[in-house]
Design a protein around this motif. Structure first.
Motif, mmCIF file in Angstrom:
data_model
loop_
_atom_site.group_PDB
_atom_site.id
_atom_site.type_symbol
_atom_site.label_atom_id
_atom_site.label_comp_id
_atom_site.label_asym_id
_atom_site.label_seq_id
_atom_site.Cartn_x
_atom_site.Cartn_y
_atom_site.Cartn_z
ATOM 1 N N SER A 115 0.805 -1.188 0.009
ATOM 2 C CA SER A 115 -0.045 0.000 0.062
ATOM 3 C C SER A 115 0.871 1.259 0.103
ATOM 4 O O SER A 115 0.557 2.282 0.093
ATOM 5 C CB SER A 115 -0.918 0.034 1.051
ATOM 6 N N PHE A 116 2.065 1.207 -0.350
ATOM 7 C CA PHE A 116 3.071 2.667 -0.034
ATOM 8 C C PHE A 116 3.489 2.598 -1.403
ATOM 9 O O PHE A 116 3.953 1.671 -2.300
ATOM 10 C CB PHE A 116 4.040 2.194 0.958
ATOM 11 N N PRO A 117 3.865 3.891 -1.664
ATOM 12 C CA PRO A 117 4.822 4.264 -2.990
ATOM 13 C C PRO A 117 6.197 3.737 -2.707
ATOM 14 O O PRO A 117 6.702 3.518 -1.628
ATOM 15 C CB PRO A 117 4.727 5.797 -3.062
ATOM 16 N N GLY A 118 6.818 3.723 -3.882
ATOM 17 C CA GLY A 118 8.210 3.397 -3.974
ATOM 18 C C GLY A 118 9.172 4.321 -3.485
ATOM 19 O O GLY A 118 9.024 5.542 -3.478
ATOM 20 N N VAL A 119 10.163 3.785 -2.923
ATOM 21 C CA VAL A 119 11.388 4.538 -2.456
ATOM 22 C C VAL A 119 12.682 4.614 -3.048
ATOM 23 O O VAL A 119 13.197 3.424 -3.739
ATOM 24 C CB VAL A 119 11.969 4.032 -0.776
ATOM 25 N N LYS A 120 13.304 5.450 -3.374
ATOM 26 C CA LYS A 120 14.483 5.643 -4.142
ATOM 27 C C LYS A 120 15.381 5.159 -3.511
ATOM 28 O O LYS A 120 15.917 5.864 -2.347
ATOM 29 C CB LYS A 120 14.636 6.845 -4.888
ATOM 30 N N LEU A 121 16.225 4.051 -3.761
ATOM 31 C CA LEU A 121 17.677 4.061 -2.987
ATOM 32 C C LEU A 121 18.768 4.319 -4.189
ATOM 33 O O LEU A 121 18.512 4.175 -5.225
ATOM 34 C CB LEU A 121 17.796 2.480 -2.595
ATOM 35 N N GLY A 122 20.260 4.512 -3.513
ATOM 36 C CA GLY A 122 21.331 4.612 -4.589
ATOM 37 C C GLY A 122 21.607 3.226 -4.962
ATOM 38 O O GLY A 122 21.395 2.208 -4.379
ATOM 39 N N PRO A 123 22.351 3.217 -6.191
ATOM 40 C CA PRO A 123 22.778 1.893 -6.839
ATOM 41 C C PRO A 123 23.281 0.870 -5.817
ATOM 42 O O PRO A 123 23.276 -0.371 -5.949
ATOM 43 C CB PRO A 123 23.426 2.078 -7.769
ATOM 44 N N SER A 124 24.109 1.259 -4.897
ATOM 45 C CA SER A 124 25.037 0.444 -3.891
ATOM 46 C C SER A 124 24.172 0.282 -2.765
ATOM 47 O O SER A 124 24.948 -0.748 -2.120
ATOM 48 C CB SER A 124 26.457 1.374 -4.052
ATOM 49 N N GLN A 125 23.148 1.030 -2.441
ATOM 50 C CA GLN A 125 22.377 0.403 -1.222
ATOM 51 C C GLN A 125 21.537 -0.881 -1.483
ATOM 52 O O GLN A 125 20.972 -0.798 -2.332
ATOM 53 C CB GLN A 125 21.331 1.633 -0.935
ATOM 54 N N LYS A 126 21.568 -1.835 -0.363
ATOM 55 C CA LYS A 126 21.268 -2.905 -0.431
ATOM 56 C C LYS A 126 19.741 -2.765 -0.182
ATOM 57 O O LYS A 126 19.261 -2.093 0.760
ATOM 58 C CB LYS A 126 21.658 -3.983 0.678
ATOM 59 N N ARG B 141 11.270 -6.657 2.389
ATOM 60 C CA ARG B 141 10.144 -6.462 2.348
ATOM 61 C C ARG B 141 9.761 -4.752 2.095
ATOM 62 O O ARG B 141 8.879 -4.098 2.163
ATOM 63 C CB ARG B 141 9.368 -6.758 3.624
ATOM 64 N N GLY B 142 10.679 -4.193 1.490
ATOM 65 C CA GLY B 142 10.794 -2.886 1.127
ATOM 66 C C GLY B 142 10.126 -2.745 -0.195
ATOM 67 O O GLY B 142 9.879 -3.603 -1.080
ATOM 68 N N VAL B 143 9.612 -1.541 -0.783
ATOM 69 C CA VAL B 143 8.970 -1.042 -1.897
ATOM 70 C C VAL B 143 9.998 0.034 -2.587
ATOM 71 O O VAL B 143 10.245 1.081 -1.932
ATOM 72 C CB VAL B 143 7.458 -0.890 -1.633
ATOM 73 N N TYR B 144 10.370 -0.471 -3.681
ATOM 74 C CA TYR B 144 11.328 0.562 -4.311
ATOM 75 C C TYR B 144 10.878 1.080 -5.551
ATOM 76 O O TYR B 144 10.584 0.197 -6.625
ATOM 77 C CB TYR B 144 12.765 -0.002 -4.299
ATOM 78 N N THR B 145 11.645 2.148 -6.379
ATOM 79 C CA THR B 145 11.543 2.808 -7.533
ATOM 80 C C THR B 145 12.625 1.856 -8.402
ATOM 81 O O THR B 145 13.869 2.084 -7.792
ATOM 82 C CB THR B 145 11.347 4.117 -7.517
#
Length: 220
Positions: A16-27, A31-35
């Motif tokens: 139910s949550f929008p995606g989060v942006k991570l840097g390419p090197s971040q693991k 259970r996360g939601v990512y762009t």
């Protein structure tokens, strides 16, 4: 002075949550939601928007949907394709349980899903191109939310319209019976099913039972 409180905190897989942006090197966290991004051809882009993703039959990480948090990686696909026929999707990805694949875990390069993982992740330091890559086993965990690149504005507009039509169908057509957002937990409610709301037994505040967390300070 210590503070006492009552409440709860829960974690779900982000449906139910929008995606989060991570840097390419971040693991990516379990259970996360990512762009993320996915590159494909114009013809395949139309089919994916209409019917959803399908598993690749094989690849560096075996079966699954191949995506990346690095748009440069997605921009190279399809491999050997004409740049004028390339589309890059912006995605919302629910990664579930994640397995890092590097020199210390090559034995699970193709068996990670059989060992209980939903996504395999190759960090930039372990990728031949220096660009991170992810493979999501279940296509239902990957949703197209936008167009990050298209050959021209005409194709971009067409694909955005197709995404909009699909979203309206998914939400019930926008005719009053579709999805709404709960005012308390901010999550979408399913058609004809309102969330259960009640008062917190401690502070009396109105809460939704699907809220991810609620804390209330104890009265002095």
């Amino acid at each position: 002075m210590s503070v006492q409180f009552s409440g709860w905190e829960v974690v779900d897989d982000g449906a139910s949550f929008p995606g989060v942006k991570l840097g390419p090197s971040q693991k990516p966290q379990n259970r996360g939601v990512y762009t993320m991004y996915h590159g494909t051809s114009v013809a395949s882009a139309r089919l994916i928007i209409a019917n959803g993703f399908k598993q690749s039959s094989g690849g560096k990480l075996g079966q699954g949907v191949y995506v990346s948090r690095d748009k440069r990686k997605a921009s190279n696909y399809p491999l050997f394709g004409n740049p004028s026929d390339r589309v890059v999707f912006m995605l919302r990805v629910r990664v579930g349980r994640v397995k890092r694949i590097d020199a210390n875990s090559l034995q699970m390069q193709h068996t990670w899903h059989a060992n209980g993982y939903d996504t395999a992740w190759i960090p930039p330091s372990s990728a031949a191109t220096g660009l991170e890559e992810d493979c999501v086993f279940d296509p239902k965990r990957v949703e197209v939310v936008g167009i990050a690149h298209a050959p021209n504005t005409t194709i971009e507009k067409e694909l955005q319209q197709l995404i909009g039509k699909r979203s309206r169908r998914k939400d019930g057509g926008g005719g009053g019976g579709g999805a709404h957002v709960c005012s308390l937990c901010k999550r979408k409610t399913q058609q004809g099913a309102q969330h259960v709301k009640q008062q917190c037994w401690k502070c009396g505040k109105n809460i939704c039972i699907l809220m991810s967390k609620h804390f209330c300070s104890a009265k002095p």
